[in-house]
Design an enzyme around this catalytic site. Structure first.
Site, mmCIF file in Angstrom:
data_model
loop_
_atom_site.group_PDB
_atom_site.id
_atom_site.type_symbol
_atom_site.label_atom_id
_atom_site.label_comp_id
_atom_site.label_asym_id
_atom_site.label_seq_id
_atom_site.Cartn_x
_atom_site.Cartn_y
_atom_site.Cartn_z
ATOM 1 N N LEU A 125 0.840 -1.204 0.000
ATOM 2 C CA LEU A 125 0.000 0.000 0.000
ATOM 3 C C LEU A 125 0.875 1.253 0.000
ATOM 4 O O LEU A 125 0.675 2.170 -0.795
ATOM 5 C CB LEU A 125 -0.916 -0.014 1.237
ATOM 6 C CG LEU A 125 -1.791 1.220 1.462
ATOM 7 C CD1 LEU A 125 -2.877 1.317 0.381
ATOM 8 C CD2 LEU A 125 -2.478 1.173 2.849
ATOM 9 N N SER A 126 1.876 1.304 0.900
ATOM 10 C CA SER A 126 2.690 2.521 1.066
ATOM 11 C C SER A 126 3.491 2.842 -0.190
ATOM 12 O O SER A 126 3.917 1.954 -0.919
ATOM 13 C CB SER A 126 3.667 2.345 2.230
ATOM 14 O OG SER A 126 2.955 2.121 3.413
ATOM 15 N N GLU A 127 3.696 4.134 -0.373
ATOM 16 C CA GLU A 127 4.476 4.623 -1.520
ATOM 17 C C GLU A 127 5.441 5.690 -1.026
ATOM 18 O O GLU A 127 5.279 6.205 0.095
ATOM 19 C CB GLU A 127 3.529 5.246 -2.556
ATOM 20 C CG GLU A 127 2.506 4.262 -3.083
ATOM 21 C CD GLU A 127 1.716 4.813 -4.262
ATOM 22 O OE1 GLU A 127 1.795 6.042 -4.516
ATOM 23 O OE2 GLU A 127 1.023 4.018 -4.904
ATOM 24 N N SER A 132 1.287 7.594 5.540
ATOM 25 C CA SER A 132 0.082 7.817 6.358
ATOM 26 C C SER A 132 -1.084 8.271 5.484
ATOM 27 O O SER A 132 -2.227 7.884 5.699
ATOM 28 C CB SER A 132 0.371 8.892 7.418
ATOM 29 O OG SER A 132 1.260 8.386 8.386
ATOM 30 N N GLY A 242 -4.870 -6.166 11.009
ATOM 31 C CA GLY A 242 -3.404 -6.173 11.068
ATOM 32 C C GLY A 242 -2.892 -5.483 12.315
ATOM 33 O O GLY A 242 -1.895 -5.895 12.921
ATOM 34 N N ARG A 243 -3.590 -4.444 12.731
ATOM 35 C CA ARG A 243 -3.156 -3.670 13.907
ATOM 36 C C ARG A 243 -3.215 -4.521 15.183
ATOM 37 O O ARG A 243 -2.438 -4.291 16.113
ATOM 38 C CB ARG A 243 -3.990 -2.384 14.012
ATOM 39 C CG ARG A 243 -3.572 -1.416 12.921
ATOM 40 C CD ARG A 243 -4.528 -0.273 12.651
ATOM 41 N NE ARG A 243 -4.012 0.477 11.495
ATOM 42 C CZ ARG A 243 -4.710 1.359 10.805
ATOM 43 N NH1 ARG A 243 -5.958 1.626 11.134
ATOM 44 N NH2 ARG A 243 -4.164 1.979 9.780
ATOM 45 N N GLN A 336 17.917 0.687 30.852
ATOM 46 C CA GLN A 336 18.301 1.495 32.013
ATOM 47 C C GLN A 336 18.679 0.603 33.204
ATOM 48 O O GLN A 336 19.667 0.855 33.886
ATOM 49 C CB GLN A 336 17.126 2.427 32.381
ATOM 50 C CG GLN A 336 17.473 3.518 33.376
ATOM 51 C CD GLN A 336 18.404 4.574 32.781
ATOM 52 O OE1 GLN A 336 18.605 4.638 31.570
ATOM 53 N NE2 GLN A 336 19.008 5.385 33.631
ATOM 54 N N GLU A 363 1.898 -0.207 9.852
ATOM 55 C CA GLU A 363 0.451 -0.483 9.931
ATOM 56 C C GLU A 363 -0.322 0.671 10.580
ATOM 57 O O GLU A 363 -1.277 0.477 11.329
ATOM 58 C CB GLU A 363 0.192 -1.835 10.607
ATOM 59 C CG GLU A 363 0.861 -2.949 9.808
ATOM 60 C CD GLU A 363 0.253 -4.303 9.900
ATOM 61 O OE1 GLU A 363 -0.936 -4.410 10.264
ATOM 62 O OE2 GLU A 363 0.959 -5.269 9.573
#
Ligand code: CAA
Length: 382
Positions: A125-127, A132, A242-243, A336, A363
């Site tokens: 999906l991402s490009e 976002s 997916g989340r 820590q 995602e």
């Protein structure tokens, strides 16, 4: 309300834990250092039913519920979050979409081998200019006879190099904005389809991530998932599930960080005692434990709602937002508590931090989760 896991859930949790500890753990450090894809382990996960957990047995899946998937994701990500994301993308982003909207032909040809783990899936999906802001797809697909010609670039694609089948989103009608996006199933090796170099990542290094390039790539009409113009619905509804997977991955990292911190604080001595006896450390352990418990409950709740077919959009975004924050916080606190030892590769906790960060990004970033949650609240508020 019942907080007990069923006998079946416990068995699945145990099987995932044994696989992770016995088979994945020994090579996890080397695979992270060398950014080496875990081919053999992915094959084994397929044999154990972890690659198509929620797919019906009719399509060669394990036929389990989302709660089982979350439990397995937590155990596997606790040992190796890279394996977690490979598994998550195949299960919840690719198999889910194919089972939900695929034709009989697509289920037979693509879903079955993916659910068995014989083939691997990726979700594109991402490009470069649409992360976002996913409605603004630049990749296009134009119809030519009974085929579609795809042109464009996808970015940050998990399993991008090693996948066999890709769900690719492209604009088929720019005027209609997101209602003009269509999802195509593209096979590896299709002429005009290549991938870019493997990204050199901060964390989840043994999973592969790359860009995908489409230059006049021809795909047959029967490879459209659902219908022309339904691609954005496929993407959004798939990402809701997916989340939950990424929330579970984050819980696994948070748990690993917590366990490492407890173990170390019980052996490391300072000021004449094990540091676990110092209130400064106890406060940290208590905080880590509370946050981890809350993250797990939110994630299991989202899974439970999905299994009951109750609206889970807000619950999934809430689980991912919170669990990813806890993964980062717990891994930072584990470092820590380890002091200087936490900052070197010899101890595992620095990897947990590197792996945790991505759960706040992919995602849907934490900022996107807040948008989703706020919109759902406003929609349902009376
Ligand atoms: N579930 C179902 N539908 C949703 C939805 C959700 N969570 N969020 C939005 N939609 C629907 C809206 O209802 C709307 O549909 P209609 O027009 O039919 O009503 C449509 O999507 C467009 O929504 P908006 O008009 O609100 O559009 P927007 O641009 O203001 O917001 C967005 C859209 C929510 C920001 C969306 O672009 C988004 O979710 N972006 C994040 C994308 C993302 O998560 N990418 C992850 C990449 S995949 C990945 O990381 C996988 C990997 O490799 C690990």
């Amino acid at each position: 309300m019942d907080f007990n896991l069923t006998e079946e859930h416990l068995l699945i949790q145990q099987a995932a834990r044994e696989f992770a500890e016995n088979e994945a753990a020994p090579s996890a450090v080397d695979r992270d250092i060398n950014a080496e894809f875990p081919h053999d382990l992915v094959k084994k996960m397929g044999e154990l039913g972890f690659m198509g957990m929620m797919v019906s047995p009719e399509y060669d899946g394990a036929g389990l519920d989302t709660v089982s998937y979350v439990l397995a994701m937590i155990e596997i990500s606790k040992v190796d979050a890279s394996l977690g994301v490979i598994m998550s993308v195949n299960n919840s982003l690719v198999c889910y979409g194919l089972e939900e909207w695929g034709s009989d032909y697509q289920k037979e040809k693509y879903l079955k081998p993916l659910a068995r783990g014989d083939k691997l899936g990726a979700f594109a999906l991402s490009e470069p200019e649409a992360g976002s802001d996913a409605t603004h797809q630049h990749t296009s697909a134009v119809k030519k006879g009974d085929r579609w010609i795809i042109n464009g670039v996808k970015n940050w694609i998990t399993n991008g190099i090693n996948a066999d089948y890709y769900l690719v989103f492209a604009q088929t009608d720019r005027e209609k904005r997101h209602k003009g996006i269509t999802c195509f199933i593209v096979e590896k090796g299709t002429p005009g389809f290549t991938h870019g170099k493997k990204e050199d990542k901060l964390g989840i290094r043994s999973s592969d991530t790359c860009s995908l390039l489409f230059e006049n790539c021809e795909v047959p009409e029967e490879n459209i998932l659902w219908e022309v113009g339904k691609g954005f619905n496929v993407a959004m509804n798939t990402l809701n599930g997916g989340r939950i997977g990424i929330a579970a991955q984050a819980c696994g990292i948070a748990k690993a960080s917590f366990s490492a911190a407890v173990k170390y604080s019980k052996t490391r001595k300072a000021f004449g005692t094990e540091i676990a006896n110092l209130q400064a450390i106890q406060f940290k352990l208590a905080e880590m434990s509370v946050n981890l418990e809350a993250a797990k409950l939110l994630t299991l709740k989202a899974a439970f709602l999905k299994d009951k077919h109750i609206d889970y959009i807000e619950a999934a975004a809430t689980a991912k937002l919170y669990s990813s924050k806890v993964a980062v916080e717990n891994s930072l606190e584990a470092i820590q508590i380890h002091g200087g030892y936490g900052y070197v590769r010899e101890y595992l906790v620095e990897r947990y931090l590197r792996d945790a960060k991505i759960t706040e990004i992919y995602e849907g970033t934490s900022e996107i989760q807040r948008i989703v949650i706020a919109r759902e609240i406003l929609k349902h508020f009376e």
